[in-house]
Design a protein around this motif. Sequence first.
Motif, PDB file in Angstrom:
ATOM      1  N   PHE A   6      -6.029  -4.625   9.650  1.00 49.17           N
ATOM      2  CA  PHE A   6      -5.152  -3.817   8.803  1.00 49.17           C
ATOM      3  C   PHE A   6      -3.997  -4.656   8.269  1.00 49.17           C
ATOM      4  N   SER A  12      -9.670  -2.552  -2.453  1.00 52.55           N
ATOM      5  CA  SER A  12      -8.996  -2.787  -1.177  1.00 52.55           C
ATOM      6  C   SER A  12      -7.476  -2.744  -1.284  1.00 52.55           C
ATOM      7  N   TRP A  13      -6.856  -3.634  -2.068  1.00 52.36           N
ATOM      8  CA  TRP A  13      -5.401  -3.657  -2.119  1.00 52.36           C
ATOM      9  C   TRP A  13      -4.914  -4.389  -3.361  1.00 52.36           C
ATOM     10  N   ASN A  63      -5.581  -7.237   5.821  1.00 52.83           N
ATOM     11  CA  ASN A  63      -6.525  -6.622   4.868  1.00 52.83           C
ATOM     12  C   ASN A  63      -7.883  -7.310   4.882  1.00 52.83           C
ATOM     13  N   ASP A 111     -12.305  -5.487   5.063  1.00 56.80           N
ATOM     14  CA  ASP A 111     -11.942  -4.080   4.805  1.00 56.80           C
ATOM     15  C   ASP A 111     -13.187  -3.297   4.362  1.00 56.80           C
ATOM     16  N   HIS A 152      -9.807   0.685   5.375  1.00 63.92           N
ATOM     17  CA  HIS A 152      -8.418   1.171   5.356  1.00 63.92           C
ATOM     18  C   HIS A 152      -8.311   2.645   4.956  1.00 63.92           C
ATOM     19  N   TYR A 212      -7.199   4.378   8.008  1.00 61.83           N
ATOM     20  CA  TYR A 212      -5.981   3.859   8.637  1.00 61.83           C
ATOM     21  C   TYR A 212      -4.752   4.422   7.955  1.00 61.83           C
ATOM     22  N   ARG A 267       0.807  -1.214   0.000  1.00 55.93           N
ATOM     23  CA  ARG A 267       0.000   0.000   0.000  1.00 55.93           C
ATOM     24  C   ARG A 267       0.841   1.264   0.000  1.00 55.93           C
ATOM     25  N   TYR A 287     -12.238  -6.028  11.167  1.00 56.82           N
ATOM     26  CA  TYR A 287     -11.268  -5.490  10.203  1.00 56.82           C
ATOM     27  C   TYR A 287      -9.840  -5.687  10.707  1.00 56.82           C
TER      28      TYR A 287
END
Length: 287
Positions: free
Chosen positions: A140, A259-260, A143, A146, A95, A98, A18, A138
């Motif tokens: 972090f 998300s990622w 992930n 999320d 996220h 975050y 990220r 959730y």
Amino acid sequence: MPAPLRADPAAARANRRRRAAVLALLAAVPVPLVALGAAAPAQAQRRVVGGNAASTVDHPWIVALASRQQFGSGRSGQFCGGALVSPTKVVTAAHCFYDEAKGRVERPGLKVIVGRDDMRGTSGREVPVQSVWIHPDYSFAANMDDVAVLTLAESQGSRPVVELVGQGETGPYAAGTRAQVYGWGDTTGRGDYSPVLRGVDVSVVPDQTCAHAYPGGQDGKFDARGMVCAGEDKGGKDACQGDSGGPLVVGGRLVGLVSWGTGCAEAAHPGVYTRVSSVADAVRSVL
Ligand code: 4AZ
């Protein structure tokens, strides 16, 4: 709360995945670009989204999350995307609230922007947010789960909303299904945030393929219980930093949240989305 960066390998991995998201946020505030260059990913990334301009006229439920206080007013303070699911509720990614270094962070002056295609302009409305709910499970670091739900301080009346796919309802987005993702995020993987809403068609990726792409370790771990992937085998089309929390849609229903992923639009590294059919009941419980 995640450990400080580089203190443990998991946090370092999350950081790699990220890293550009942090750049995204930094790039939106007046920070010297040389400083960003030092931390920028070494690998060249292909043009993201490979998508097209889209409009909130056609998709009135697509919203931007913004904080002018935190990210400056050039692009209305936009830092994530989201979807209006009722007149007062927006679904987005946990996220977005975050930070690699600080864990959960405040977003002072948080607004949800509705009806604005071009973040350089003032069309539509900037709606204050009353509260932010983060999924209780959730993680972090992993992930997982999320998802967040924002409660708006002002009802959006008759503005059309998007329907969530049902809990456990995976049929509508079987592997190979065409899906659309939307956002104001990075169009190159180098911090080129789009001023205008863009959308792109991607294909839902088989879970097994995504598990191979993200086996854990440097590239992160795919977990089909809470995630679903979409992209193109050859790359070239993807969500990217700044698109986070934004909608992945199949047949007009919300099936994923950005998300990622490793990089953006890279071959063999599809975008990873929060699997809405895994969190639909939890989300509905707060609507
Ligand atoms: C991010 O950092 C992010 N290419 C969002 C989407 C993707 C990767 C990273 C998918 O918010």
